[in-house]
Design a protein around this motif. Structure first.
Motif, PDB file in Angstrom:
ATOM      1  N   TYR A  10      59.846  31.135  15.883  1.00 24.72           N
ATOM      2  CA  TYR A  10      58.485  31.026  15.369  1.00 24.72           C
ATOM      3  C   TYR A  10      57.490  31.371  16.469  1.00 24.72           C
ATOM      4  O   TYR A  10      57.689  31.026  17.642  1.00 24.72           O
ATOM      5  N   LEU A  12      53.331  31.575  17.541  1.00 25.01           N
ATOM      6  CA  LEU A  12      51.957  31.140  17.292  1.00 25.01           C
ATOM      7  C   LEU A  12      50.966  32.164  17.844  1.00 25.01           C
ATOM      8  O   LEU A  12      51.031  32.519  19.021  1.00 25.01           O
ATOM      9  N   TYR A  83      53.485  33.092  12.547  1.00 27.59           N
ATOM     10  CA  TYR A  83      52.671  32.255  11.677  1.00 27.59           C
ATOM     11  C   TYR A  83      51.490  33.081  11.180  1.00 27.59           C
ATOM     12  O   TYR A  83      50.809  33.767  11.959  1.00 27.59           O
ATOM     13  N   TYR A  85      48.020  33.009   8.530  1.00 26.44           N
ATOM     14  CA  TYR A  85      47.068  32.075   7.926  1.00 26.44           C
ATOM     15  C   TYR A  85      46.194  32.796   6.902  1.00 26.44           C
ATOM     16  O   TYR A  85      45.353  33.615   7.258  1.00 26.44           O
ATOM     17  N   CYS A 114      55.708  33.923   8.396  1.00 22.13           N
ATOM     18  CA  CYS A 114      55.684  32.595   7.784  1.00 22.13           C
ATOM     19  C   CYS A 114      54.249  32.281   7.375  1.00 22.13           C
ATOM     20  O   CYS A 114      53.362  32.214   8.237  1.00 22.13           O
ATOM     21  N   ALA A 116      51.675  29.886   6.862  1.00 20.57           N
ATOM     22  CA  ALA A 116      51.408  28.499   7.238  1.00 20.57           C
ATOM     23  C   ALA A 116      50.304  27.959   6.328  1.00 20.57           C
ATOM     24  O   ALA A 116      49.130  27.879   6.706  1.00 20.57           O
ATOM     25  N   TYR A 172      55.606  27.917   4.472  1.00 19.81           N
ATOM     26  CA  TYR A 172      55.707  26.700   5.278  1.00 19.81           C
ATOM     27  C   TYR A 172      55.810  25.438   4.424  1.00 19.81           C
ATOM     28  O   TYR A 172      56.666  24.592   4.646  1.00 19.81           O
ATOM     29  N   LYS A 345      62.325  26.796  17.119  1.00 18.44           N
ATOM     30  CA  LYS A 345      60.955  26.288  17.109  1.00 18.44           C
ATOM     31  C   LYS A 345      60.655  25.716  18.489  1.00 18.44           C
ATOM     32  O   LYS A 345      61.143  24.636  18.810  1.00 18.44           O
ATOM     33  N   SER A 346      59.838  26.502  19.226  1.00 21.29           N
ATOM     34  CA  SER A 346      59.214  27.771  18.870  1.00 21.29           C
ATOM     35  C   SER A 346      59.156  28.651  20.122  1.00 21.29           C
ATOM     36  O   SER A 346      59.457  28.201  21.221  1.00 21.29           O
TER      37      SER A 346
END
Length: 383
Positions: A10, A12, A83, A85, A114, A116, A172, A345-346
């Motif tokens: 994952y 960020l 991630y 959004y 993913c 989130a 998620y 993770k992560s």
């Protein structure tokens, strides 16, 4: 059966300024703002976490993204799960890194996405837990169509990760989607209309005994039963849910006779859970009748964000990480080769103490574990 263990980490994207963070936390805020100001809150507490090889990078810089991908590849990570959004009505944040990865076709490193899909709360950054920063909305079918079309260039990218020929898309928290059936049918229909075939939908955080197949998903990713508990993020949810279900047993393992203090809002010190005990609960004890990919957790300490309201997986070491990662690989080792997948993770959640990138204390040791475990299972040297 031949072994083809693959690791997806994952990723960020919150390492570049955005207007929303400037407004909430001050101009120039990124994840590093919390990381560098963190302080030790108990004896032996490893804070602040100091970045090593990559420094306190800015993800607007292409060379940084290239360096990350090369480092991951060198140590046996097979791809990033970014991630993403999307808050509804076209509202996006932190989209620039992935958009540029797609636009400029670099780095040459596999990836998937993913969604989130959670409302952003102030508690994640040490603020008021009741403060809503960005509310996750589900406006209906047209928004799902718009969302899919936004993601279509990613799905069409030759680097996009597929399982059984289908683009892997991780949601998620699907249980938060009120019209989940509409989301699933719309996304799958859009994929077929776009000529990319079907999607491989994977769920992460779900209620106890939530069967993905009953909701149109292909399977799940995460910790045992991938359940949740309010105010604790990601991999720790299941640990504490099991605490409630098996209170006496878990209290003995984790805390002896100490009171189990789950009052996150008013607690005066972080909740400490020994990593060597937590990893006993982070992998499923059983196999499921659907695809389930375990999520191995190398460390956790979100006190850089939450201070005394945080949770710490205490005393993580590369040796214990190797034990945990090996057990995660054993869980999928008898799957067919395309389904021998373990999520990590992560890669870079630094403010949650949940990262594989090198730091000043451990250097490359956690990455070396990944390389070593992969070589052990697959029998191929990683270069």
């Amino acid at each position: 059966m031949s072994k083809n263990i693959k690791f997806l980490a994952y990723y960020l994207p919150q390492y570049h300024p955005i207007p929303e963070n400037d407004q909430w936390w001050g101009k120039g805020f990124t994840e590093w703002t919390n990381v560098v100001k963190a302080k030790p809150l108990f004896e032996g507490h490893y804070q602040p976490r100091l970045a090593a090889d990559l420094g306190y990078y800015d993800l607007r810089v292409p060379e940084v993204r290239a360096h990350q991908a090369q480092l991951a590849k060198d140590y046996g990570v097979d791809g990033f799960c970014y991630y993403h959004y999307w808050f509804g009505n076209g509202k996006k944040v932190l989209e620039r890194p992935l958009e540029e990865v797609i636009k400029f076709k670099t780095p040459d490193f596999p990836f998937c996405v993913c969604w989130a899909n959670e409302t952003w709360k102030g508690i994640w950054f040490g603020g008021d837990s009741k403060q809503t920063l960005l509310e996750q909305l589900y406006p209906g079918k047209q928004d799902y169509i718009d969302h899919f079309n936004y993601l279509l260039p990613a799905f069409k990218d030759e680097r996009y990760i597929k399982i059984d020929g289908k683009c892997l898309f991780n949601v998620y928290a699907p249980y938060l989607i009120d019209d989940l059936d509409l989301f699933v049918t719309t996304f799958r229909a859009c994929a077929k209309e776009a000529g990319i075939g079907d999607l491989y939908l994977m769920a992460t955080r779900c209620p106890e005994n939530w069967n993905p197949l009953d909701y149109g998903f292909d399977g799940g990713v995460g910790v045992s039963q991938f359940t949740s508990l309010r105010y604790v993020t990601g991999p720790l949810y299941q640990t504490f849910t099991r605490m409630e279900l098996l209170k006496k047993r878990v209290k003995k393992f984790f805390f002896g006779e100490e009171k189990l203090d789950l009052d996150f809002e008013n607690r005066k010190k972080p909740l400490l859970v020994e990593y060597k005990e937590a990893i006993k609960y982070l992998l499923p004890p059983e196999q499921y009748d659907y695809d389930f990919f375990p999520c191995a957790v190398n460390d956790w300490d979100n006190t850089a964000r939450a201070g005394h309201k945080g949770v710490v997986l205490n005393n993580s070491t590369p040796e214990l990480w190797e034990q945990h990662l090996t057990e995660a690989c054993n869980y999928v080792a008898n799957n067919d080769s395309e389904h021998q997948l373990v999520f990590l993770k992560s890669w870079n959640e630094w403010a949650e103490g949940n990262y594989l990138e090198p730091d000043a204390k451990w250097g490359h040791q956690y990455l070396e574990v990944i390389k070593r475990v992969k070589e052990k299972f697959n029998g191929i040297k990683q270069y």
